[in-house]
Design an enzyme around this catalytic site. Sequence first.
Site, PDB file in Angstrom:
ATOM      1  N   ASP A   1      50.235 -39.533 -35.805  1.00  0.00           N
ATOM      2  CA  ASP A   1      50.039 -38.565 -36.870  1.00  0.00           C
ATOM      3  C   ASP A   1      49.642 -39.303 -38.141  1.00  0.00           C
ATOM      4  O   ASP A   1      50.209 -40.362 -38.457  1.00  0.00           O
ATOM      5  CB  ASP A   1      51.342 -37.780 -37.094  1.00  0.00           C
ATOM      6  CG  ASP A   1      51.213 -36.703 -38.147  1.00  0.00           C
ATOM      7  OD1 ASP A   1      50.862 -35.569 -37.791  1.00  0.00           O
ATOM      8  OD2 ASP A   1      51.452 -37.001 -39.337  1.00  0.00           O
TER       9      ASP A   1
ATOM     10  N   GLU B   1      46.516 -32.964 -37.923  1.00  0.00           N
ATOM     11  CA  GLU B   1      46.274 -34.405 -38.045  1.00  0.00           C
ATOM     12  C   GLU B   1      46.983 -35.199 -36.955  1.00  0.00           C
ATOM     13  O   GLU B   1      47.190 -36.408 -37.094  1.00  0.00           O
ATOM     14  CB  GLU B   1      46.710 -34.899 -39.433  1.00  0.00           C
ATOM     15  CG  GLU B   1      48.179 -34.728 -39.755  1.00  0.00           C
ATOM     16  CD  GLU B   1      48.513 -33.384 -40.403  1.00  0.00           C
ATOM     17  OE1 GLU B   1      49.561 -33.317 -41.065  1.00  0.00           O
ATOM     18  OE2 GLU B   1      47.737 -32.413 -40.243  1.00  0.00           O
TER      19      GLU B   1
ATOM     20  N   ASP C   1      38.364 -34.077 -43.567  1.00  0.00           N
ATOM     21  CA  ASP C   1      37.640 -34.047 -42.290  1.00  0.00           C
ATOM     22  C   ASP C   1      37.057 -35.415 -41.963  1.00  0.00           C
ATOM     23  O   ASP C   1      37.052 -35.843 -40.802  1.00  0.00           O
ATOM     24  CB  ASP C   1      36.519 -33.011 -42.352  1.00  0.00           C
ATOM     25  CG  ASP C   1      37.035 -31.581 -42.310  1.00  0.00           C
ATOM     26  OD1 ASP C   1      38.230 -31.394 -42.044  1.00  0.00           O
ATOM     27  OD2 ASP C   1      36.228 -30.661 -42.569  1.00  0.00           O
TER      28      ASP C   1
ATOM     29  N   MET D   1       0.836  -1.198   0.000  1.00  0.00           N
ATOM     30  CA  MET D   1       0.000   0.000   0.000  1.00  0.00           C
ATOM     31  C   MET D   1       0.873   1.251   0.000  1.00  0.00           C
ATOM     32  O   MET D   1       1.334   1.719   1.044  1.00  0.00           O
ATOM     33  CB  MET D   1      -0.926  -0.013   1.212  1.00  0.00           C
ATOM     34  CG  MET D   1      -1.782  -1.270   1.314  1.00  0.00           C
ATOM     35  SD  MET D   1      -2.842  -1.502  -0.127  1.00  0.00           S
ATOM     36  CE  MET D   1      -3.954  -0.110   0.069  1.00  0.00           C
TER      37      MET D   1
END
Length: 453
Positions: A327, A370, A344, A55
Amino acid sequence: MPARILVVDDQPLNVRLMEAKLGGEYYDVMTAPDGRTALDRITQDPPDLVILDIMMPGMDGFEVCRRLKAMPARKYIPVVMVTALNAPEERFRGLEAGADDFLTRPVDDVALFARIRSLLRWKLTQDELLSRQATSRAFGVADDEVDVADTPARILVVSDFAPEADEIEATLAARHDVAVVDGLADHAVDGPAAGCDLVIVSLGAAGFDGLRLCSRLRSRPETRDVPIIAVVDDHDRDRLAKGLDLGINDYVVTPVERNELSVRVRNQLRRHRAHRRLRAEYWNSMCAAATDSLTGLYGRRYLMTHLARLLDGENDDGHELAVVMLDIDLFKAVNDRHGHLAGDRVLKEIADRITASVRVTDLSARYGGEEFVVLMPSTDEATAAFVAERLRDSVARTPVSLHDKGVEIDVTVSVGIASRRPGDDSQSIIERADQALYDAKRIGRNRVVAAMA
């Protein structure tokens, strides 16, 4: 816990009284005499929690709360409404506006401070998740915030007072899947509670200890984050305060008012779903930051951090450690002849074969380009060489198939192995594995070479 609390009230006496109470508990208190001033202060210097009178002239507490909860950057600030009114419809309006609790004057100090502690714990967790989300977003791995849908939920009601349980079930069953158990606490925890989205527990039950049940729910991993709403007698403030400190999220007083229960359930489900979404987003962002997006293996930074921990004196268990570095031979020729998409595909296939060849306890990572590395804890050089030779043979014998092009690519790998020596750090053992890999390349590729002793 230290916190800054904003008290909003147009009555100076109420403000001074609340300042004294909060200051006595070592909270940092801010004040505002009206709603507009409060919103300005929240915008410029946000508090950790707001205690809001209803209020007030000009803008009442309901409107202040609605506007606060509409601010994207401030909507998680908890709001406790305080008023002399105690009508159910007023509590309902406050909860609908977004308030987290609704206390009636004269305010019971035990209930007030228990609720403040509970809400501040929740906000601390929420702030941390939001901070991590912001960091993830800066890295580009977090989604934009989305609304949390009010979809049906699985709710467990634990009460041995049939009229109370029936009233709760009747209130919620039209929208949610509600199950009721009559007080078998162990059954409630070990069975239905583990798969629920929310649990409602009677703290005044005669046949079981509701507080102990709440404690067990909070202590078990499968129910630790499930929202708990307690049903408590309005005069049982000590039990309510204990429940809040044990980790209940919200409460309703008896006799249960249907509209208030519905809103509290809805608000807790929304909060829980938003919290769960933030946690999932953070976990996904952590995975994205730690792993290589192409192969799904860990990245170099994670690898080196983990290797350093394995070699650190505090984490050294005295067992052997082997580092395997491999590798792909003549990988540039694969890209030149078949294209980078084919390259990929080869990288992904080699990563999958590495994962299939090593143990769950071994850590596989893409070191760069790689090159791949496998950390093999508790492994001597002979065992590492056996695993590496098996992997080398698997790659050499089985070409990588490009099914969409009908092409098979013959690939081989060269492998270098290094075993831990006294005084090794992460860089030295990696350098020896790299030198062994270079020797494998130099003497003909498609072979496994161990580092010189």
